[in-house]
Design a protein around this motif. Structure first.
Motif, PDB file in Angstrom:
ATOM      1  N   ASN A  76      28.207  49.936  33.801  1.00  0.00           N
ATOM      2  CA  ASN A  76      28.197  48.580  34.703  1.00  0.00           C
ATOM      3  C   ASN A  76      27.095  47.746  33.842  1.00  0.00           C
ATOM      4  OD1 ASN A  76      29.917  49.612  36.336  1.00  0.00           O
ATOM      5  ND2 ASN A  76      28.219  50.032  37.898  1.00  0.00           N
ATOM      6  N   HIS A  82      34.745  52.427  31.329  1.00  0.00           N
ATOM      7  CA  HIS A  82      34.983  51.375  32.503  1.00  0.00           C
ATOM      8  C   HIS A  82      33.527  51.092  33.187  1.00  0.00           C
ATOM      9  CE1 HIS A  82      38.979  53.333  32.952  1.00  0.00           C
ATOM     10  NE2 HIS A  82      38.395  54.471  32.714  1.00  0.00           N
ATOM     11  N   ARG A 142      31.635  47.311  35.724  1.00  0.00           N
ATOM     12  CA  ARG A 142      31.778  46.354  36.281  1.00  0.00           C
ATOM     13  C   ARG A 142      30.683  45.383  36.008  1.00  0.00           C
ATOM     14  NH1 ARG A 142      32.254  46.538  42.808  1.00  0.00           N
ATOM     15  NH2 ARG A 142      34.633  46.759  42.397  1.00  0.00           N
ATOM     16  N   GLY A 148      31.203  41.655  42.043  1.00  0.00           N
ATOM     17  CA  GLY A 148      31.933  41.506  40.740  1.00  0.00           C
ATOM     18  C   GLY A 148      31.920  40.220  40.311  1.00  0.00           C
ATOM     19  N   THR A 176      37.352  41.033  32.531  1.00  0.00           N
ATOM     20  CA  THR A 176      37.282  41.754  34.111  1.00  0.00           C
ATOM     21  C   THR A 176      38.384  40.999  34.986  1.00  0.00           C
ATOM     22  OG1 THR A 176      35.862  39.920  34.809  1.00  0.00           O
ATOM     23  CG2 THR A 176      34.745  41.709  34.008  1.00  0.00           C
ATOM     24  N   GLY A 223      35.767  42.097  39.189  1.00  0.00           N
ATOM     25  CA  GLY A 223      34.536  42.092  38.147  1.00  0.00           C
ATOM     26  C   GLY A 223      34.751  43.410  37.445  1.00  0.00           C
ATOM     27  N   ARG A 224      35.879  44.274  37.416  1.00  0.00           N
ATOM     28  CA  ARG A 224      36.157  45.504  36.670  1.00  0.00           C
ATOM     29  C   ARG A 224      36.551  45.315  35.405  1.00  0.00           C
ATOM     30  NH1 ARG A 224      39.020  48.251  41.787  1.00  0.00           N
ATOM     31  NH2 ARG A 224      40.640  46.521  40.943  1.00  0.00           N
ATOM     32  N   TYR A 225      36.204  46.065  34.644  1.00  0.00           N
ATOM     33  CA  TYR A 225      36.728  46.036  33.124  1.00  0.00           C
ATOM     34  C   TYR A 225      37.130  47.307  32.623  1.00  0.00           C
ATOM     35  CZ  TYR A 225      32.591  47.652  30.918  1.00  0.00           C
ATOM     36  OH  TYR A 225      31.372  48.424  30.544  1.00  0.00           O
TER      37      TYR A 225
END
Length: 538
Positions: free
Chosen positions: A85, A482, A484, A497, A525, A529-531
């Motif tokens: 993160n 992975h 955020r 996020g 993202t 806000g996740r990537y």
């Protein structure tokens, strides 16, 4: 000897996870020359600068939302994990205080409009430029402008008042930091005045839109750019106080609009004395039509090539013509100033990326009347041939996209424009690129859940018919990352996020003794806000 990234007074918040780390154990002594991961020790991969730990020496750039004043933030990453993160700082900014000196009185806050320009580079990612500009109206001399961080900037102030010379100062901005900068503008009686006149050869008026500015020996501005009176050729400038201690300065006169058929001229003058005479641009002649044809070595026309003329003209000024494009028969026509008496101009031809004809610079004598040039015969781009393998180093990598981008000119040659030269590997993993001489970064985007791979190749001048061999190299295995992206200190109730943020992972390398950067992965993202990103792993 392993490089370490510059240390910064900032914190990258890494949320730990129960997942395994990207790298499990320390690698052995690095191998400096490699073609594939098989040449490297356990837990190392073959990067452009040799074998290295794929979980270390990484810099991540996150661009949250420039429209909201949230610009890029760069972070050095010590060790990547499978769940990683990123917590962003609040905006970085320049916090300026502008004062104006006054005769026999303390400096007072300056509250008139200012144009602020911050030009620089990332302090962590070589080659990544930073540029910001804004018009600010100081409040009791104070103003703020958000910028990207980490950045090393030259910040220039240009007052709306033309009697105030420009001022520049340097600064480095880190994420979440407001860097305080102070300017004290000179009083009206401290500036160095300069008045003069610009004329054509023999004192004739130009009746053209011109601008004039004064520079020091390093080409740093000592005055603002001012328009020259079109009717009379007169101008008036205010120079920075330090000009009073200089023996000479440079007065640069240039056209005020694009596509002008006037030369740019630079005069060396003494700023401490009135200009003794008008600044004459010289007898550079009148514009003429220049036409010709561009052909390849086989005599076929080169269609869609960009053609221009440039160089010194009579009177000593420098000239750049408007650009023309060749038609179906390879013919072009443009407007130019005549050649100087002492030599020809340079004709620069840039064929399109799809052409086998290459960047060509040829002498061109332009008469003082309409001129038809002889056919311009382009050199061929050199052929670079290489081969790409799957991560096992044995299986050919077929159907993989490669692109070549010029990053540095070879001495004595022009830097080719970035024409987005691309190709695909064939069934045997072989690829062919046609390139002008330069240093190129070769980027490989394989897909198939494999990460990007980059290499640098020097395309050397030589016999156009001789192919240049690129050492074969292999793709790399990938590990999915992975995480955020969140904003530190967000308001209560705001989702954690950062949606639609751009993320880029770089590795800093040395290319021929100079620092450079290679893009390893990029992502955006989602609404939460996740990537997800794909990076190399052993």
């Amino acid at each position: 000897m392993r490089r370490t990234l510059p240390r910064l007074l900032l914190t990258l918040v890494v949320s730990g996870s129960t997942g395994c780390a990207l790298i499990g154990e320390e690698p052995g002594a690095p191998v400096l020359v490699c073609r594939s991961d098989a040449d490297c020790s356990n837990n190392e991969v073959c990067f452009v600068d040799g074998c290295g730990d794929p979980g270390q020496d990484i810099v991540v750039e996150v661009t949250p939302n420039p429209a909201l004043g949230l610009y890029a933030q760069d972070f050095p990453v010590g060790r990547l994990r499978a769940d990683h993160n990123l917590e962003l700082f609040n905006e970085a900014s320049l916090r300026g205080t502008t004062l104006r000196s006054a005769p026999s009185a303390p400096a007072r806050p300056y509250s008139e409009p200012l144009f602020v320009r911050a030009v620089g580079t990332s302090a962590l990612i070589p080659g990544v430029a930073r540029y910001h500009e804004a018009v600010v109206v100081p409040d009791n001399g104070k103003w703020t402008m958000p910028v990207a961080a980490t950045g090393q900037y030259a910040v220039t102030l240009l007052a709306q008042d033309p009697s105030v010379p420009p001022q520049t100062t340097q600064g480095t901005v880190s994420p979440g930091e407001a860097v305080a900068m102070q300017w004290q503008l000179p009083s009206a009686n401290a500036v160095v005045p300069m008045q003069g006149q610009v004329t054509r050869h023999g004192g004739a008026p130009l009746d053209e839109d011109l601008r004039v500015e004064v520079l020091d020996a390093t080409l740093a501005p000592l005055s603002q750019q001012r328009l020259v009176s079109r009717a009379t050729g007169h101008f008036s400038l205010s120079l920075a106080p330090e000009a009073a201690h200089m023996n000479t300065v440079l007065v640069r006169v240039s056209a005020a609009g694009e596509g002008s058929l006037l030369p740019q001229q630079t005069f060396t003058v003494d700023p401490r004395a009135p200009l003794p005479a008008p600044l004459e641009l010289g007898d550079f002649g009148t514009p003429v039509r220049v036409s010709g044809r561009v052909v390849a070595l086989d005599g076929k026309p080169v269609v869609g090539a960009l053609v221009s003329l440039r160089g010194r003209v009579s009177g000593g000024g420098s000239f750049q013509s408007p650009v023309a494009k060749t038609g179906p028969e390879g013919r072009f026509e443009l407007r130019s100033l005549p050649s100087p008496n002492e030599g020809p101009l340079q004709l620069v031809v840039i064929p399109p990326a799809s052409s086998s004809a290459g960047l060509t610079v040829a002498p061109a004598v332009v008469a003082r009347s309409d001129t038809v040039l002889s056919d311009v015969v382009c050199v061929n781009r050199r052929v670079a041939r290489g081969r790409l393998f799957q991560p096992d180093g044995i299986t050919p990598a077929a159907g993989v996209r490669l692109s070549a981008e010029p990053v540095e000119a070879i001495p004595g040659r022009l830097l080719p424009p970035n024409l987005a030269t691309e190709t695909l590997t064939d069934g045997s993993g072989e690829y062919v690129l046609r390139l002008d001489p330069a240093l190129y970064r070769l980027d490989v985007v394989p897909g198939e859940n494999l990460p990007r791979v980059s290499r640098f190749i020097s395309m050397l001048p030589g016999d156009d018919s001789t192919e240049q061999s690129v050492p074969a190299f292999g793709l790399q295995r990938g590990r999915t990352l992975h995480g955020r992206v969140a904003l530190r200190g967000r308001e209560p109730g705001v989702p954690p996020g950062m949606p639609f943020a751009s993320i880029r992972f770089y590795r800093v390398v040395n290319v021929e003794g100079r620092p450079a950067s290679v893009l390893l992965a990029q992502s955006v993202t989602d609404t939460l806000g996740r990537y997800t990103a794909l990076l190399p792993v052993r």
